[in-house]
Every structure is written in C-alpha cells, then in structure tokens.
Design a protein around this motif. Structure first.
Motif, PDB file in Angstrom:
ATOM      1  N   LYS A 142       3.399   3.121  -8.902  1.00  0.00           N
ATOM      2  CA  LYS A 142       1.850   2.516  -8.046  1.00  0.00           C
ATOM      3  C   LYS A 142       1.447   1.186 -10.126  1.00  0.00           C
ATOM      4  O   LYS A 142       0.484   0.983  -9.696  1.00  0.00           O
ATOM      5  CB  LYS A 142       0.714   3.583  -9.435  1.00  0.00           C
ATOM      6  CG  LYS A 142       0.752   4.741  -8.457  1.00  0.00           C
ATOM      7  CD  LYS A 142      -0.357   5.837  -9.340  1.00  0.00           C
ATOM      8  CE  LYS A 142       0.223   7.346  -8.259  1.00  0.00           C
ATOM      9  NZ  LYS A 142      -0.494   7.763  -8.957  1.00  0.00           N
ATOM     10  N   GLY A 183      -3.238  -3.787  -3.674  1.00  0.00           N
ATOM     11  CA  GLY A 183      -2.303  -3.326  -4.815  1.00  0.00           C
ATOM     12  C   GLY A 183      -1.838  -4.847  -5.287  1.00  0.00           C
ATOM     13  O   GLY A 183      -0.477  -4.222  -6.551  1.00  0.00           O
ATOM     14  N   LYS A 197       1.601  -1.622  -0.057  1.00  0.00           N
ATOM     15  CA  LYS A 197      -0.034   0.201  -0.047  1.00  0.00           C
ATOM     16  C   LYS A 197       1.089   1.602   0.129  1.00  0.00           C
ATOM     17  O   LYS A 197       0.707   2.083  -0.932  1.00  0.00           O
ATOM     18  CB  LYS A 197      -0.825  -0.268   1.647  1.00  0.00           C
ATOM     19  CG  LYS A 197      -2.248  -0.805   1.075  1.00  0.00           C
ATOM     20  CD  LYS A 197      -2.536  -1.043   2.519  1.00  0.00           C
ATOM     21  CE  LYS A 197      -4.133  -1.958   2.347  1.00  0.00           C
ATOM     22  NZ  LYS A 197      -4.342  -1.959   4.004  1.00  0.00           N
ATOM     23  N   ARG A 227       2.561   2.278  -3.677  1.00  0.00           N
ATOM     24  CA  ARG A 227       1.539   2.331  -4.596  1.00  0.00           C
ATOM     25  C   ARG A 227       1.520   3.588  -4.136  1.00  0.00           C
ATOM     26  O   ARG A 227       1.173   4.273  -5.206  1.00  0.00           O
ATOM     27  CB  ARG A 227       0.707   1.324  -4.391  1.00  0.00           C
ATOM     28  CG  ARG A 227       0.656  -0.043  -4.270  1.00  0.00           C
ATOM     29  CD  ARG A 227       1.119  -0.349  -6.010  1.00  0.00           C
ATOM     30  NE  ARG A 227       1.148  -1.602  -6.496  1.00  0.00           N
ATOM     31  CZ  ARG A 227       1.722  -1.762  -7.586  1.00  0.00           C
ATOM     32  NH1 ARG A 227       2.314  -1.337  -7.860  1.00  0.00           N
ATOM     33  NH2 ARG A 227       1.455  -3.088  -8.338  1.00  0.00           N
TER      34      ARG A 227
END
Length: 180
Positions: A131, A154, A120, A123
């Motif tokens: 990302k 993610g 997380k 990201r």
C-alpha cells in the motif's frame, strides 16, 4: 552493438546536458555512441554511492528503454530488477519478501496490464508495504491528465522519458530518504 541497435539508442543524445562524466564514460564503455562535449570531473556530482543498498523494481516492456534506464539508475547506486510487464511485476511483488524494494518505477503504456492497472493491483495486495511503496510513473507524455490519472490509481510521482539524471536523483532523494 550493431548499427540498427545503435540507431535505436540515439535518443540518449538528448540527455547530454544531464549526464555526469562517470555516466558518460560508462555508456561509452558499453559501446553507446554519444556526441557529448567533455565535462570536467569537478563540474559533476559523484552519484555512484549515494543510494547503494537500495532496491528498485523497474517495470518496462521496451527492452532497450529498460537497459538504458537500468544503467542510469544503477550508476546512482540502487540495484535494479526489471519486470518486462505488469503481470511480471505483480508476480515479483507477490513472491518477494516484504520490503525487498524501496521504489517501483512503472511504465504507463504497456501491453496487457498497463502501468495504471498494475499499480492498482499492487496497492490491493493487502500489506502495508504494498500500500505504501513509492510507485513512480514513467511516461513520454507530460499532459496534466496523465499526472492526475497516475495519482488517482495510486502512483506517488511521475518522471518523463527520456530520464534526466538530475530529476532521477531528486526523485531518489525524495523517496529513498523516507522509510515506509
């Protein structure tokens, strides 16, 4: 390798049906005892150069698991940098030039920042690179809830430990053949 360490490495014996002759010989050279029937070279695929030039960040808190994974991954061609925990992985991602790594393999269960939280935070670094870099969960569990949680935070995929070479190379084909 002393006897205590050799006993810790015994789980490698579960990988015998997935290892090719080059990997078997390499593991024997680094003094890991494996009871493996001899495989003929023509029965195995040459993995040594397929992914040369790729960079992988391996986030694994268990030193023995990290060493074994690094050896297996390196034999397929990618260079491997090991982060011993989530905090180290974040530091590496924040201080390395963008696109240094082509893939992150992230252990889920680590002290401090676990793999979910680390993912997380990676990201949230803010760049398109952070990302979109593929992050693959490493876990000893195969529960569907782990897969769902990994994807929710993610992560792009999951691979179960002990790492099977066939699944590892499929994973590399999946992510290394894409360009972010």
């Amino acid at each position: 390798i002393d006897n205590a360490r050799r006993n810790q490495l015994r789980p490698l014996e579960t990988l015998t049906e997935y290892l090719d002759i080059d990997i078997i010989n390499h593991l024997r050279q680094i003094d890991i005892e494996i009871n493996i029937p001899n495989k003929k070279a023509e029965e195995t695929e040459d993995f040594s150069s397929k992914f040369i030039g790729k960079q992988l960040l391996l986030v694994e808190d268990n030193q023995i698991n990290a060493e074994i994974a690094k050896e297996l991954i390196s034999l397929a061609g990618p260079s491997v940098k090991i982060a011993k925990d989530g905090e180290t992985a974040l530091h590496i991602m924040n201080t390395s030039p963008e696109y240094t790594f082509d893939l992150i393999m992230m252990d889920i269960q680590m002290p401090g920042l676990d793999g979910y939280e680390t993912t997380k935070l990676i990201r949230k670094i803010g760049s398109d690179y952070a990302k979109n870099i593929p992050i693959v969960a490493l876990t000893a569990n195969t529960f569907a809830t782990i897969d769902a949680k990994a994807r929710h935070c993610g992560m792009n995929d999951i691979i179960v430990k002990p790492i099977e070479l066939e699944k590892l190379t499929k994973l590399f084909h999946k992510f290394f053949n894409k360009r972010m």
